[in-house]
Design an enzyme around this catalytic site. Sequence first.
Site, mmCIF file in Angstrom:
data_model
loop_
_atom_site.group_PDB
_atom_site.id
_atom_site.type_symbol
_atom_site.label_atom_id
_atom_site.label_comp_id
_atom_site.label_asym_id
_atom_site.label_seq_id
_atom_site.Cartn_x
_atom_site.Cartn_y
_atom_site.Cartn_z
ATOM 1 N N SER A 1 39.421 -26.423 -14.328
ATOM 2 C CA SER A 1 39.138 -25.113 -14.922
ATOM 3 C C SER A 1 40.151 -24.116 -14.371
ATOM 4 O O SER A 1 40.296 -23.967 -13.158
ATOM 5 C CB SER A 1 37.718 -24.664 -14.550
ATOM 6 O OG SER A 1 37.623 -23.264 -14.693
ATOM 7 N N HIS B 1 39.985 -27.666 -18.631
ATOM 8 C CA HIS B 1 38.706 -27.073 -19.033
ATOM 9 C C HIS B 1 38.912 -25.558 -19.146
ATOM 10 O O HIS B 1 39.260 -24.902 -18.163
ATOM 11 C CB HIS B 1 37.672 -27.422 -17.957
ATOM 12 C CG HIS B 1 36.316 -26.822 -18.154
ATOM 13 N ND1 HIS B 1 35.246 -27.537 -18.662
ATOM 14 C CD2 HIS B 1 35.841 -25.578 -17.894
ATOM 15 C CE1 HIS B 1 34.172 -26.756 -18.698
ATOM 16 N NE2 HIS B 1 34.496 -25.566 -18.246
ATOM 17 N N ASP C 1 37.512 -21.882 -19.882
ATOM 18 C CA ASP C 1 36.264 -21.106 -19.886
ATOM 19 C C ASP C 1 36.441 -19.805 -20.661
ATOM 20 O O ASP C 1 37.068 -18.866 -20.180
ATOM 21 C CB ASP C 1 35.856 -20.785 -18.448
ATOM 22 C CG ASP C 1 35.382 -22.020 -17.718
ATOM 23 O OD1 ASP C 1 34.464 -22.684 -18.225
ATOM 24 O OD2 ASP C 1 35.936 -22.320 -16.644
ATOM 25 N N MET D 1 34.890 -16.499 -22.000
ATOM 26 C CA MET D 1 33.749 -15.607 -21.723
ATOM 27 C C MET D 1 33.945 -14.304 -22.485
ATOM 28 O O MET D 1 35.045 -13.750 -22.508
ATOM 29 C CB MET D 1 33.658 -15.316 -20.232
ATOM 30 C CG MET D 1 33.586 -16.578 -19.374
ATOM 31 S SD MET D 1 33.267 -16.182 -17.642
ATOM 32 C CE MET D 1 33.623 -17.762 -16.866
ATOM 33 N N HIS E 1 35.112 -24.442 -23.299
ATOM 34 C CA HIS E 1 33.720 -24.154 -22.914
ATOM 35 C C HIS E 1 33.443 -22.705 -23.321
ATOM 36 O O HIS E 1 33.893 -21.777 -22.651
ATOM 37 C CB HIS E 1 33.580 -24.362 -21.399
ATOM 38 C CG HIS E 1 32.224 -24.031 -20.858
ATOM 39 N ND1 HIS E 1 31.970 -23.916 -19.504
ATOM 40 C CD2 HIS E 1 31.038 -23.787 -21.478
ATOM 41 C CE1 HIS E 1 30.695 -23.617 -19.320
ATOM 42 N NE2 HIS E 1 30.104 -23.519 -20.498
ATOM 43 N N MET F 1 31.455 -19.561 -23.560
ATOM 44 C CA MET F 1 30.324 -18.777 -23.055
ATOM 45 C C MET F 1 30.334 -17.470 -23.832
ATOM 46 O O MET F 1 30.700 -16.414 -23.331
ATOM 47 C CB MET F 1 30.472 -18.565 -21.540
ATOM 48 C CG MET F 1 30.137 -19.834 -20.758
ATOM 49 S SD MET F 1 30.841 -19.862 -19.093
ATOM 50 C CE MET F 1 32.474 -20.491 -19.469
ATOM 51 N N MET G 1 25.404 -27.215 -16.128
ATOM 52 C CA MET G 1 25.941 -26.157 -15.256
ATOM 53 C C MET G 1 25.241 -26.168 -13.900
ATOM 54 O O MET G 1 24.016 -26.168 -13.830
ATOM 55 C CB MET G 1 25.721 -24.777 -15.883
ATOM 56 C CG MET G 1 26.385 -24.543 -17.226
ATOM 57 S SD MET G 1 28.168 -24.405 -17.173
ATOM 58 C CE MET G 1 28.441 -23.115 -15.993
ATOM 59 N N PHE H 1 31.267 -16.804 -13.728
ATOM 60 C CA PHE H 1 32.326 -16.584 -12.741
ATOM 61 C C PHE H 1 32.741 -17.902 -12.093
ATOM 62 O O PHE H 1 31.888 -18.757 -11.846
ATOM 63 C CB PHE H 1 31.846 -15.617 -11.640
ATOM 64 C CG PHE H 1 31.525 -14.254 -12.181
ATOM 65 C CD1 PHE H 1 32.530 -13.288 -12.303
ATOM 66 C CD2 PHE H 1 30.241 -13.941 -12.602
ATOM 67 C CE1 PHE H 1 32.248 -12.041 -12.829
ATOM 68 C CE2 PHE H 1 29.948 -12.694 -13.137
ATOM 69 C CZ PHE H 1 30.960 -11.735 -13.245
ATOM 70 N N GLY H 2 34.040 -18.009 -11.813
ATOM 71 C CA GLY H 2 34.513 -19.128 -11.014
ATOM 72 C C GLY H 2 34.258 -18.828 -9.548
ATOM 73 O O GLY H 2 33.973 -17.692 -9.170
ATOM 74 N N GLY H 3 34.343 -19.838 -8.721
ATOM 75 C CA GLY H 3 34.257 -19.627 -7.280
ATOM 76 C C GLY H 3 32.855 -19.402 -6.728
ATOM 77 O O GLY H 3 32.706 -18.941 -5.597
ATOM 78 N N ASP I 1 29.578 -28.716 -14.261
ATOM 79 C CA ASP I 1 30.469 -27.560 -14.178
ATOM 80 C C ASP I 1 29.892 -26.501 -13.237
ATOM 81 O O ASP I 1 28.806 -25.980 -13.471
ATOM 82 C CB ASP I 1 30.620 -26.982 -15.593
ATOM 83 C CG ASP I 1 31.651 -25.869 -15.672
ATOM 84 O OD1 ASP I 1 32.364 -25.627 -14.683
ATOM 85 O OD2 ASP I 1 31.727 -25.236 -16.741
ATOM 86 N N GLY J 1 37.229 -25.988 -10.499
ATOM 87 C CA GLY J 1 38.030 -24.777 -10.648
ATOM 88 C C GLY J 1 38.614 -24.330 -9.331
ATOM 89 O O GLY J 1 39.653 -24.824 -8.880
HETATM 90 C C1 DX5 Z 1 31.559 -20.912 -14.782
HETATM 91 C C2 DX5 Z 1 32.600 -21.772 -15.483
HETATM 92 C C3 DX5 Z 1 33.151 -22.866 -14.617
HETATM 93 C C4 DX5 Z 1 33.772 -22.412 -13.361
HETATM 94 C C5 DX5 Z 1 34.458 -23.521 -12.608
HETATM 95 O O1 DX5 Z 1 31.028 -19.996 -15.654
HETATM 96 O O2 DX5 Z 1 32.070 -22.367 -16.622
HETATM 97 O O3 DX5 Z 1 33.997 -23.711 -15.345
HETATM 98 O O4 DX5 Z 1 34.642 -21.351 -13.546
HETATM 99 O O5 DX5 Z 1 34.995 -22.997 -11.447
HETATM 100 P P1 DX5 Z 1 34.448 -23.327 -9.996
HETATM 101 O O6 DX5 Z 1 34.790 -24.756 -9.739
HETATM 102 O O7 DX5 Z 1 35.210 -22.384 -9.146
HETATM 103 O O8 DX5 Z 1 32.975 -23.080 -9.985
HETATM 104 ZN ZN ZN Z 2 33.187 -24.059 -17.633
#
Ligand code: DX5
Ligand code: ZN
Length: 232
Positions: A9, A34, A36, A38, A67, A69, A141, A147-149, A178, A200
């Site tokens: 991601s 992948h 994301d 949003m 993906h 969202m 999920m 959010f990532g991280g 994910d 990610g």
């Molecule tokens: C969250 C995303 C994920 C995420 C993955 O909403 O769908 O794909 O960003 O990143 P990490 O591995 O940092 O959670």
């Molecule tokens: Zn994702």
Amino acid sequence: MGRVEVAASITTADFGNLYRVVRKLERAGVDRLHLDVMDGHFVPNITFGPNIVSAVRRLSRLPIDAHLMISEPARYLDRFIDAGPDTITFHVEVLESDETKRETLARIAQAGRVPGLAISPRTPTSAVSDFVNLLGLVIVMTVEPGFGGQHFMPEPAPKIAEARVLLRDRPGSAVHVDGGVSHETAGVVGRYGVDVCVVGSALFQRGRDTAREVQAVKRAALAADLEQPQHA
Ligand code: DX5
Ligand code: ZN
């Protein structure tokens, strides 16, 4: 099973140089990309739309998972199909009717792409059971989408095994997990027979060797899966 793939991601990557990001991930041996998407409405964050999906498509031959969202996947679907990803997944929680969701999944398949549904941590696996005959993948999920991280949540992980059971009559189908996956948490998801780990931020941490992390995630997921009695 015997194989776990890593989908990278790019949400927390440096968008100032997508070319370099994609090359680095390819060299590190990721299996898929992948993306994301949003919309600031379904989730409280905005990332990018179909233009970036199509830019990444032009940069790589790896399979691309979009993906979504977003609140209205049906409305924007054609633009995402045109952007060229291999799979398109939207959230089962969106407030569209079941009929519209079914139509959207069918449109994805008609366009020659793999249709998927994603389930947020508090949504039961049964939410996707009425759509199974249209599904090629399910994303479980393990963080709240947006959010990532974020930190990995172990509670939703058993849904990976439930999703595998639901998809048992869908040849070639896959369960992706994910959110918060790294070499430290991959064992938990491997235990439930996951096919694809979305990773990610763990790939982009300063000082961390991306290729090594990819291999460590696969090893941890696979080792945990092989420990399970059904594979003994
Ligand atoms: C969250 C995303 C994920 C995420 C993955 O909403 O769908 O794909 O960003 O990143 P990490 O591995 O940092 O959670
Ligand atoms: Zn994702």
